[in-house]
Design a protein around this motif. Structure first.
Motif, PDB file in Angstrom:
ATOM      1  N   VAL A 217      66.309  74.371-100.372  1.00  0.00           N
ATOM      2  CA  VAL A 217      65.993  75.714 -99.871  1.00  0.00           C
ATOM      3  C   VAL A 217      66.014  76.662-101.068  1.00  0.00           C
ATOM      4  O   VAL A 217      67.078  77.067-101.545  1.00  0.00           O
ATOM      5  N   VAL A 218      64.844  76.965-101.588  1.00  0.00           N
ATOM      6  CA  VAL A 218      64.735  77.817-102.775  1.00  0.00           C
ATOM      7  C   VAL A 218      63.644  78.854-102.521  1.00  0.00           C
ATOM      8  O   VAL A 218      62.577  78.529-101.998  1.00  0.00           O
ATOM      9  N   HIS A 219      63.939  80.098-102.847  1.00  0.00           N
ATOM     10  CA  HIS A 219      62.961  81.170-102.652  1.00  0.00           C
ATOM     11  C   HIS A 219      62.818  82.003-103.921  1.00  0.00           C
ATOM     12  O   HIS A 219      63.765  82.136-104.694  1.00  0.00           O
ATOM     13  N   LYS A 220      61.648  82.569-104.095  1.00  0.00           N
ATOM     14  CA  LYS A 220      61.468  83.564-105.143  1.00  0.00           C
ATOM     15  C   LYS A 220      62.027  84.890-104.651  1.00  0.00           C
ATOM     16  O   LYS A 220      61.809  85.276-103.510  1.00  0.00           O
ATOM     17  N   LYS A 221      62.755  85.570-105.511  1.00  0.00           N
ATOM     18  CA  LYS A 221      63.249  86.890-105.117  1.00  0.00           C
ATOM     19  C   LYS A 221      62.102  87.901-105.149  1.00  0.00           C
ATOM     20  O   LYS A 221      61.267  87.854-106.053  1.00  0.00           O
ATOM     21  N   PRO A 222      62.088  88.812-104.193  1.00  0.00           N
ATOM     22  CA  PRO A 222      61.046  89.848-104.233  1.00  0.00           C
ATOM     23  C   PRO A 222      61.163  90.684-105.510  1.00  0.00           C
ATOM     24  O   PRO A 222      62.250  90.830-106.070  1.00  0.00           O
ATOM     25  N   THR A 223      60.046  91.203-105.968  1.00  0.00           N
ATOM     26  CA  THR A 223      60.049  92.116-107.116  1.00  0.00           C
ATOM     27  C   THR A 223      60.804  93.378-106.741  1.00  0.00           C
ATOM     28  O   THR A 223      60.486  94.018-105.736  1.00  0.00           O
TER      29      THR A 223
ATOM     30  N   ILE B 238      68.271  83.171 -88.736  1.00  0.00           N
ATOM     31  CA  ILE B 238      68.951  81.977 -88.202  1.00  0.00           C
ATOM     32  C   ILE B 238      68.341  80.710 -88.803  1.00  0.00           C
ATOM     33  O   ILE B 238      69.065  79.814 -89.275  1.00  0.00           O
ATOM     34  N   ASP B 239      66.998  80.655 -88.826  1.00  0.00           N
ATOM     35  CA  ASP B 239      66.318  79.478 -89.391  1.00  0.00           C
ATOM     36  C   ASP B 239      66.744  79.257 -90.842  1.00  0.00           C
ATOM     37  O   ASP B 239      67.027  78.126 -91.250  1.00  0.00           O
ATOM     38  N   HIS B 240      66.761  80.347 -91.594  1.00  0.00           N
ATOM     39  CA  HIS B 240      67.143  80.243 -93.005  1.00  0.00           C
ATOM     40  C   HIS B 240      68.595  79.768 -93.148  1.00  0.00           C
ATOM     41  O   HIS B 240      68.896  78.856 -93.934  1.00  0.00           O
ATOM     42  N   MET B 241      69.493  80.368 -92.356  1.00  0.00           N
ATOM     43  CA  MET B 241      70.909  79.987 -92.444  1.00  0.00           C
ATOM     44  C   MET B 241      71.122  78.541 -92.034  1.00  0.00           C
ATOM     45  O   MET B 241      71.960  77.840 -92.629  1.00  0.00           O
ATOM     46  N   LYS B 242      70.383  78.072 -91.032  1.00  0.00           N
ATOM     47  CA  LYS B 242      70.518  76.675 -90.616  1.00  0.00           C
ATOM     48  C   LYS B 242      70.073  75.742 -91.743  1.00  0.00           C
ATOM     49  O   LYS B 242      70.723  74.724 -92.013  1.00  0.00           O
ATOM     50  N   ALA B 243      68.974  76.095 -92.406  1.00  0.00           N
ATOM     51  CA  ALA B 243      68.481  75.271 -93.515  1.00  0.00           C
ATOM     52  C   ALA B 243      69.509  75.239 -94.647  1.00  0.00           C
ATOM     53  O   ALA B 243      69.830  74.173 -95.180  1.00  0.00           O
ATOM     54  N   VAL B 244      70.032  76.405 -95.014  1.00  0.00           N
ATOM     55  CA  VAL B 244      71.007  76.471 -96.112  1.00  0.00           C
ATOM     56  C   VAL B 244      72.268  75.687 -95.737  1.00  0.00           C
ATOM     57  O   VAL B 244      72.810  74.927 -96.551  1.00  0.00           O
ATOM     58  N   HIS B 245      72.717  75.870 -94.502  1.00  0.00           N
ATOM     59  CA  HIS B 245      73.893  75.149 -94.016  1.00  0.00           C
ATOM     60  C   HIS B 245      73.669  73.631 -94.115  1.00  0.00           C
ATOM     61  O   HIS B 245      74.545  72.894 -94.576  1.00  0.00           O
ATOM     62  N   ASP B 246      72.493  73.174 -93.679  1.00  0.00           N
ATOM     63  CA  ASP B 246      72.180  71.742 -93.719  1.00  0.00           C
ATOM     64  C   ASP B 246      72.179  71.190 -95.148  1.00  0.00           C
ATOM     65  O   ASP B 246      72.408  69.988 -95.354  1.00  0.00           O
ATOM     66  N   HIS B 247      71.889  72.047 -96.117  1.00  0.00           N
ATOM     67  CA  HIS B 247      71.856  71.592 -97.512  1.00  0.00           C
ATOM     68  C   HIS B 247      73.192  71.787 -98.222  1.00  0.00           C
ATOM     69  O   HIS B 247      73.278  71.642 -99.438  1.00  0.00           O
ATOM     70  N   GLY B 248      74.216  72.154 -97.472  1.00  0.00           N
ATOM     71  CA  GLY B 248      75.553  72.215 -98.061  1.00  0.00           C
ATOM     72  C   GLY B 248      75.966  73.582 -98.556  1.00  0.00           C
ATOM     73  O   GLY B 248      77.000  73.719 -99.211  1.00  0.00           O
ATOM     74  N   GLY B 249      75.171  74.605 -98.266  1.00  0.00           N
ATOM     75  CA  GLY B 249      75.577  75.960 -98.615  1.00  0.00           C
ATOM     76  C   GLY B 249      76.516  76.529 -97.566  1.00  0.00           C
ATOM     77  O   GLY B 249      76.586  76.028 -96.440  1.00  0.00           O
ATOM     78  N   ILE B 250      77.261  77.565 -97.934  1.00  0.00           N
ATOM     79  CA  ILE B 250      78.147  78.247 -96.989  1.00  0.00           C
ATOM     80  C   ILE B 250      77.422  79.492 -96.478  1.00  0.00           C
ATOM     81  O   ILE B 250      77.044  80.346 -97.269  1.00  0.00           O
ATOM     82  N   CYS B 251      77.220  79.550 -95.169  1.00  0.00           N
ATOM     83  CA  CYS B 251      76.507  80.674 -94.561  1.00  0.00           C
ATOM     84  C   CYS B 251      77.416  81.408 -93.597  1.00  0.00           C
ATOM     85  O   CYS B 251      78.220  80.790 -92.898  1.00  0.00           O
ATOM     86  N   PHE B 252      77.242  82.705 -93.529  1.00  0.00           N
ATOM     87  CA  PHE B 252      78.029  83.492 -92.578  1.00  0.00           C
ATOM     88  C   PHE B 252      77.392  84.847 -92.355  1.00  0.00           C
ATOM     89  O   PHE B 252      76.437  85.224 -93.042  1.00  0.00           O
ATOM     90  N   MET B 253      77.928  85.535 -91.343  1.00  0.00           N
ATOM     91  CA  MET B 253      77.489  86.887 -91.058  1.00  0.00           C
ATOM     92  C   MET B 253      78.694  87.802 -91.222  1.00  0.00           C
ATOM     93  O   MET B 253      79.792  87.461 -90.765  1.00  0.00           O
ATOM     94  N   ILE B 254      78.498  88.932 -91.896  1.00  0.00           N
ATOM     95  CA  ILE B 254      79.550  89.942 -91.960  1.00  0.00           C
ATOM     96  C   ILE B 254      79.211  90.984 -90.901  1.00  0.00           C
ATOM     97  O   ILE B 254      78.118  91.553 -90.918  1.00  0.00           O
ATOM     98  N   ILE B 255      80.131  91.171 -89.969  1.00  0.00           N
ATOM     99  CA  ILE B 255      79.897  92.076 -88.837  1.00  0.00           C
ATOM    100  C   ILE B 255      80.871  93.230 -88.915  1.00  0.00           C
ATOM    101  O   ILE B 255      82.082  93.022 -89.022  1.00  0.00           O
ATOM    102  N   LYS B 256      80.332  94.434 -88.854  1.00  0.00           N
ATOM    103  CA  LYS B 256      81.210  95.604 -88.817  1.00  0.00           C
ATOM    104  C   LYS B 256      81.096  96.296 -87.465  1.00  0.00           C
ATOM    105  O   LYS B 256      79.991  96.670 -87.039  1.00  0.00           O
ATOM    106  N   PHE B 257      82.241  96.433 -86.800  1.00  0.00           N
ATOM    107  CA  PHE B 257      82.300  97.261 -85.592  1.00  0.00           C
ATOM    108  C   PHE B 257      82.631  98.672 -86.070  1.00  0.00           C
ATOM    109  O   PHE B 257      83.800  99.010 -86.308  1.00  0.00           O
TER     110      PHE B 257
END
Lengths: 196, 196
Positions: free
Chosen positions: A49-55, B117-136
């Motif tokens: 999962v690799v992306h180019k960063k936006p300019t 969600i799609d991106h986070m699932k892909a990153v998670h599947d490849h061994g990256g750590i994914c999360f959401m920071i939620i502020k109330f």
């Protein structure tokens, strides 16, 4: 940058550092485009999962016409503080920059900027895999040069050493990335050889 | 987006998804700004290398005045295909999104998009750590919710389940991120508890 003076560009056009240079490749695509195609293939094939960063753009003025999309009316190109590409491959963070040169005998370090080196050194220190993808356009040859080798030549230049990396050193210290139909710049294979 | 209709914004202004919402925090900064300050602190202190991705913009028309910087005269906001933040922490790839809600009792999933969600699932599947920071925002409480928990609520919603994550579930399944003077959103500490 990449747009003819004041000319309206196609909507499909992406901002590309490489677009402004003549393209010497027989493949008809810039290195950056080839890497984008590769990344799409890697994503769909479940390889990485690799992306180019936006300019990065500094937005100054935006217009909100009723019932249509917001139009940015005034903005400026900003200097990036990172490299162009990053993502995750086989559980490792990867981070890289891609550069094309028209030179046949060496890679001029003027293609590289201090902030990119600083960023790569920081990522490397935190356990990420950093590298530069270098294309010698007249030879149609692409190499992956690991960041420690790049740092060596960069620091040497800073100390008064030569301002380019000889082609034969890139051959020796880097890994050749052969052209592959779907993964046009198949850098994952080169990473397998080096790190896994 | 974030600019008053047709109004010229300050040059220092950054495009922020959160800027457009009223800020309920006593700290006087949006969640995104707090995270940017945190990332700068992490970088300088050698804790992590994490950056916000630039807002993707489709550039249509650029002017090149003589002897001054190129001016983008027409551009449009594009939808991002990834999350807002990524980088490397303790050798691991991390990838996350940050969202503020004015709600006190639940986090509405309408704040999240399928492509994130799609991106986070892909990153998670490849061994990256994914999360959401939620502020109330009304409670001035910030939580880190690991992506598997987020996926659970997302997929449940897609199957006809509830359209928000109850506040008490975020408390239970997430990790509270306390305010810290330098690391205003000290998510690295939460990651230490969860993954290291």
């Amino acid at each position: 940058m990449n747009y003819p003076n004041g000319k309206r560009a196609s909507k499909k056009m992406n901002v590309s550092k490489h677009r402004s240079k003549p393209n010497f490749s027989n493949r008809g695509m810039s290195l950056e485009e080839d890497i984008n195609v590769t990344n799409e293939y890697y994503l769909n094939a479940g390889i990485a999962v690799v992306h180019k960063k936006p300019t990065p753009v500094q937005i100054v003025n935006v217009d909100y016409p009723k019932r249509s999309a917001a139009v940015i009316k005034e903005a400026y190109f900003k200097q990036a503080s990172t490299t162009d590409f990053n993502g995750v491959y086989r559980g490792k963070h990867i981070d890289f920059e891609a550069k094309e040169t028209r030179n046949k005998t060496s890679f001029p370090l003027s293609n590289v900027h201090q902030h990119q080196i600083d960023h790569m050194k920081a990522v490397h220190d935190h356990g990420g895999i950093c590298f530069m993808i270098i294309k010698f356009a007249p030879l149609d040859e692409v190499y992956l040069l690991p960041s420690p080798q790049l740092f060596h030549y960069w620091d040497d230049q800073m100390g008064g050493g030569r301002k380019s990396i000889p082609y034969h050193q890139v051959q020796l210290e880097g890994v050749r990335i052969p052209f592959h139909y779907q993964a046009r710049v198949d850098y994952a294979k080169a990473l397998d050889k080096l790190y896994f």
